[in-house]
Write a protein that holds these residues in place. Structure first.
Motif, PDB file in Angstrom:
ATOM      1  N   ASN A  30       0.813  -1.219   0.000  1.00  0.00           N
ATOM      2  CA  ASN A  30       0.000   0.000   0.000  1.00  0.00           C
ATOM      3  C   ASN A  30       0.849   1.272   0.000  1.00  0.00           C
ATOM      4  N   ILE A  31       1.980   1.213  -0.695  1.00  0.00           N
ATOM      5  CA  ILE A  31       2.847   2.380  -0.854  1.00  0.00           C
ATOM      6  C   ILE A  31       2.700   2.901  -2.279  1.00  0.00           C
ATOM      7  N   GLU A  32       2.418   4.187  -2.391  1.00  0.00           N
ATOM      8  CA  GLU A  32       2.299   4.808  -3.710  1.00  0.00           C
ATOM      9  C   GLU A  32       3.688   4.949  -4.328  1.00  0.00           C
ATOM     10  N   GLN A  33       3.818   4.484  -5.577  1.00  0.00           N
ATOM     11  CA  GLN A  33       5.103   4.549  -6.260  1.00  0.00           C
ATOM     12  C   GLN A  33       4.936   5.112  -7.663  1.00  0.00           C
ATOM     13  N   LEU A  34       5.937   5.862  -8.085  1.00  0.00           N
ATOM     14  CA  LEU A  34       5.993   6.342  -9.459  1.00  0.00           C
ATOM     15  C   LEU A  34       6.948   5.447 -10.237  1.00  0.00           C
ATOM     16  N   CYS A  35       6.529   5.039 -11.400  1.00  0.00           N
ATOM     17  CA  CYS A  35       7.370   4.217 -12.268  1.00  0.00           C
ATOM     18  C   CYS A  35       7.976   5.130 -13.336  1.00  0.00           C
ATOM     19  N   LEU A  36       9.297   5.232 -13.346  1.00  0.00           N
ATOM     20  CA  LEU A  36       9.998   6.138 -14.256  1.00  0.00           C
ATOM     21  C   LEU A  36      10.698   5.348 -15.362  1.00  0.00           C
ATOM     22  N   LEU A  37      10.372   5.680 -16.603  1.00  0.00           N
ATOM     23  CA  LEU A  37      11.020   5.073 -17.760  1.00  0.00           C
ATOM     24  C   LEU A  37      11.556   6.168 -18.668  1.00  0.00           C
ATOM     25  N   ILE A  38      12.547   5.815 -19.471  1.00  0.00           N
ATOM     26  CA  ILE A  38      13.055   6.747 -20.471  1.00  0.00           C
ATOM     27  C   ILE A  38      13.033   6.070 -21.837  1.00  0.00           C
ATOM     28  N   ARG A  39      12.768   6.863 -22.837  1.00  0.00           N
ATOM     29  CA  ARG A  39      12.745   6.388 -24.224  1.00  0.00           C
ATOM     30  C   ARG A  39      13.766   7.213 -25.007  1.00  0.00           C
ATOM     31  N   TYR A  40      14.614   6.529 -25.751  1.00  0.00           N
ATOM     32  CA  TYR A  40      15.706   7.223 -26.430  1.00  0.00           C
ATOM     33  C   TYR A  40      16.217   6.373 -27.587  1.00  0.00           C
ATOM     34  N   VAL A  41      17.052   6.970 -28.395  1.00  0.00           N
ATOM     35  CA  VAL A  41      17.716   6.260 -29.489  1.00  0.00           C
ATOM     36  C   VAL A  41      19.168   6.041 -29.093  1.00  0.00           C
ATOM     37  N   ASP A  42      19.585   4.790 -29.089  1.00  0.00           N
ATOM     38  CA  ASP A  42      20.976   4.462 -28.761  1.00  0.00           C
ATOM     39  C   ASP A  42      21.889   5.100 -29.808  1.00  0.00           C
ATOM     40  N   PRO A  43      22.791   5.990 -29.395  1.00  0.00           N
ATOM     41  CA  PRO A  43      23.643   6.678 -30.379  1.00  0.00           C
ATOM     42  C   PRO A  43      24.609   5.753 -31.107  1.00  0.00           C
ATOM     43  N   HIS A  44      24.817   4.554 -30.585  1.00  0.00           N
ATOM     44  CA  HIS A  44      25.766   3.627 -31.205  1.00  0.00           C
ATOM     45  C   HIS A  44      25.062   2.645 -32.145  1.00  0.00           C
ATOM     46  N   SER A  45      23.985   2.020 -31.658  1.00  0.00           N
ATOM     47  CA  SER A  45      23.284   1.033 -32.483  1.00  0.00           C
ATOM     48  C   SER A  45      22.154   1.643 -33.302  1.00  0.00           C
ATOM     49  N   ARG A  46      21.777   2.881 -32.987  1.00  0.00           N
ATOM     50  CA  ARG A  46      20.664   3.570 -33.651  1.00  0.00           C
ATOM     51  C   ARG A  46      19.332   2.860 -33.420  1.00  0.00           C
ATOM     52  N   GLU A  47      19.246   2.115 -32.345  1.00  0.00           N
ATOM     53  CA  GLU A  47      18.006   1.418 -32.012  1.00  0.00           C
ATOM     54  C   GLU A  47      17.232   2.199 -30.957  1.00  0.00           C
ATOM     55  N   ILE A  48      15.906   2.107 -31.035  1.00  0.00           N
ATOM     56  CA  ILE A  48      15.051   2.768 -30.052  1.00  0.00           C
ATOM     57  C   ILE A  48      14.962   1.897 -28.804  1.00  0.00           C
ATOM     58  N   HIS A  49      15.191   2.504 -27.654  1.00  0.00           N
ATOM     59  CA  HIS A  49      15.095   1.794 -26.376  1.00  0.00           C
ATOM     60  C   HIS A  49      14.041   2.468 -25.504  1.00  0.00           C
ATOM     61  N   GLU A  50      13.363   1.650 -24.737  1.00  0.00           N
ATOM     62  CA  GLU A  50      12.436   2.156 -23.722  1.00  0.00           C
ATOM     63  C   GLU A  50      12.751   1.385 -22.447  1.00  0.00           C
ATOM     64  N   ASP A  51      13.463   2.021 -21.525  1.00  0.00           N
ATOM     65  CA  ASP A  51      14.023   1.323 -20.373  1.00  0.00           C
ATOM     66  C   ASP A  51      13.442   1.834 -19.060  1.00  0.00           C
ATOM     67  N   PHE A  52      13.210   0.883 -18.175  1.00  0.00           N
ATOM     68  CA  PHE A  52      12.783   1.210 -16.817  1.00  0.00           C
ATOM     69  C   PHE A  52      13.989   1.689 -16.015  1.00  0.00           C
ATOM     70  N   LEU A  53      13.807   2.801 -15.293  1.00  0.00           N
ATOM     71  CA  LEU A  53      14.894   3.326 -14.470  1.00  0.00           C
ATOM     72  C   LEU A  53      14.687   3.081 -12.983  1.00  0.00           C
ATOM     73  N   ALA A  54      13.479   3.379 -12.483  1.00  0.00           N
ATOM     74  CA  ALA A  54      13.323   3.282 -11.028  1.00  0.00           C
ATOM     75  C   ALA A  54      11.865   3.359 -10.618  1.00  0.00           C
ATOM     76  N   PHE A  55      11.596   2.790  -9.445  1.00  0.00           N
ATOM     77  CA  PHE A  55      10.362   3.065  -8.718  1.00  0.00           C
ATOM     78  C   PHE A  55      10.668   4.184  -7.733  1.00  0.00           C
ATOM     79  N   LEU A  56       9.811   5.181  -7.702  1.00  0.00           N
ATOM     80  CA  LEU A  56      10.025   6.329  -6.824  1.00  0.00           C
ATOM     81  C   LEU A  56       8.893   6.392  -5.799  1.00  0.00           C
TER      82      LEU A  56
END
Length: 231
Positions: A78-104
């Protein structure tokens, strides 16, 4: 060795799979250095978290642009948490990533409190605020408000971070709204009835598969055949 946790169960599974080195360590090693206590387990989890996080952030260079995706939920304690993700293009592989960073974990769900959590996390992970070009949340007023919402506060620090209503939330709202239509409800009912009709009988299922797999059945393209066979 106690079997009261998933961690211990995984160790036993490794032993059963033939890991004699691990078995020897747990059975013959010093009792004060088996490294299976709850504190050690938490430390291992934390080290794994740090490794994964550093691997993700290691893909960034100073010019990498990114967007943030945030959603809130309440966990089993029963703890409220924020789920933080980032979406970016890998500068090396040129692939799109959507990665989980943290529960806040958060106590307050006001726009200011959520924005402060997000900005603090971006700074902690050394992600340049000027490189944030997008933000996606649900459509709740505290998140999407034009003047006082979280997105407006974030935009003060990240001027290029354009807000978009999260597509997953938008799809969910669309599905909920569409289900109020009698025609949509009937359509789902018919699909369910047809699926049940075949699944309830091995003979009917076999007959359906036979028809789908017929080589002269050219009105069904291969991808559709595979999809039908998986139903």
């Amino acid at each position: 060795m106690s079997s009261g946790s998933n961690f211990i169960a995984l160790l036993k599974q490794r032993i059963d799979a033939g890991d004699h080195l691990l078995q020897n360590h747990l059975e013959k090693g010093c009792r004060n250095s088996t490294y299976t206590s709850s504190s050690i387990q938490n430390e291992i989890i934390e080290l794994i978290r740090e490794y994964i996080l550093s691997s993700i952030l290691g893909r960034f260079d100073p010019s990498t642009l990114y967007s943030i995706i945030v959603d809130g939920s309440t966990d089993s304690s029963n703890i409220e948490q924020l789920c933080l993700l980032i979406r970016y293009v890998d500068p090396h592989s040129r692939e799109i990533h959507e990665d989980f960073l943290a529960f806040l974990p958060t106590i307050s769900t006001t726009d200011e409190a959520i924005a402060d959590h997000i900005l603090s996390s971006l700074k902690r992970y050394q992600l340049p605020l000027n490189n944030c070009i997008g933000q996606a949340y649900d459509g709740a007023p505290n998140m999407s408000g034009i003047f006082n919402g979280c997105q407006a506060i974030i935009k003060q620090s990240c001027p290029d971070a354009e807000y978009m209503h999260c597509s997953s939330h938008a799809l969910n709202l669309s599905l909920i709204d569409s289900c109020t239509s009698r025609f949509i409800r009937n359509m789902f009912g018919i699909i369910k009835s047809v699926t049940t009709f075949f699944n309830d009988s091995a003979k009917r299922t076999h007959a359906l598969k036979h028809e789908i797999e017929r080589p002269d059945n050219d009105y069904l393209i291969l991808s559709k055949k595979k999809r039908l066979l998986s139903l």
